[in-house]
Design an enzyme around this catalytic site. Sequence first.
Site, PDB file in Angstrom:
ATOM      1  N   ASP A  67       0.820  -1.214   0.000  1.00 35.33           N
ATOM      2  CA  ASP A  67       0.000   0.000   0.000  1.00 35.33           C
ATOM      3  C   ASP A  67       0.851   1.260   0.000  1.00 35.33           C
ATOM      4  OD1 ASP A  67       0.936  -0.361   2.609  1.00 35.33           O
ATOM      5  OD2 ASP A  67      -1.017  -0.971   3.375  1.00 35.33           O
ATOM      6  N   ASN A 136      -7.740  -2.683  14.256  1.00 37.47           N
ATOM      7  CA  ASN A 136      -9.134  -3.047  13.982  1.00 37.47           C
ATOM      8  C   ASN A 136      -9.243  -4.304  13.114  1.00 37.47           C
ATOM      9  OD1 ASN A 136      -8.404  -2.093  11.466  1.00 37.47           O
ATOM     10  ND2 ASN A 136      -9.910  -0.438  11.397  1.00 37.47           N
ATOM     11  N   HIS A 138      -7.530  -5.009  10.240  1.00 38.34           N
ATOM     12  CA  HIS A 138      -7.405  -4.881   8.792  1.00 38.34           C
ATOM     13  C   HIS A 138      -6.067  -5.412   8.299  1.00 38.34           C
ATOM     14  CE1 HIS A 138      -5.650  -0.736   9.771  1.00 38.34           C
ATOM     15  NE2 HIS A 138      -4.693  -1.321   9.066  1.00 38.34           N
ATOM     16  N   GLU A 143      -9.908  -1.703   5.106  1.00 37.80           N
ATOM     17  CA  GLU A 143     -10.614  -1.321   6.315  1.00 37.80           C
ATOM     18  C   GLU A 143     -11.877  -2.170   6.503  1.00 37.80           C
ATOM     19  OE1 GLU A 143      -9.173   0.432   8.376  1.00 37.80           O
ATOM     20  OE2 GLU A 143      -8.473   2.375   7.658  1.00 37.80           O
TER      21      GLU A 143
END
Length: 256
Positions: A67, A136, A138, A143
């Site tokens: 990314d 979280n 990911h 996401e």
Amino acid sequence: MLVEIFPDYETLSERAYEIVATLIRRKPNCVLGFATGSTPLGLYRRLVEGYRRGELDFSKVVTFNLDEYVGLPPSHPQSYHHFMWENLFQHININPSNVHLPNGMVDDIEVHCDWYEEQIRRAGGIDLQILGIGPNGHLAFNEPGSSLGSRTRIKTLSQATRRANARFFGSEEAVPRHAITMGIGTIMEARRLLLLASGRAKARAVRAMLEGPISAMVSATIVQLHRYAHVLLDAEAASELAYNHHDGISEPFDVH
């Protein structure tokens, strides 16, 4: 899937090095998928040390990163381009033409993402994809709510992710709102996955990943379906697991 738990981060990083170094020795032209963030830094330091000791040759290795932030030039100190060159690439004998990172400054992001996918295909696919996990749950910047079949694309970053990354930028407001990321479908096409998690802050996400139902709301749960997924945890990251995964929960990961 094989899960290994180590007493501390340094032992985890040493094990990760053994796995990646073994692949490079056995397949000098292997295709590696790299991740950024603090967790793989111990691995990257060891890869540099292995090269300096003459144990590793990166001249034929091909790399793809997961990314990159949209709107940050490669020279920006918080860009993932800068991160990879600063912490790994400039210290080894990798051919710059074999290094692939998403470009957050392109005019047409959709075309660029299609190009990135094509480069992975032309390279023969990723042999080993290194992964971290977000607080979280990911993977990369996929996401909560990301399609489990998604490809490389632009994603809006959640408030939780921007808050977690604010320490690198000085404030949450300074964190970019969008990123280019490999999709879950792209990641799952790698022949092998190596996921690293360290620290108590990752413990809840690790528990959801390994013991929770597969869900687009926790994209890391998809690794449960990968035939050759290898998860390395330190004791703190494993601290909320109900089941003792130390001996693994499926077939062992063997690098060939």
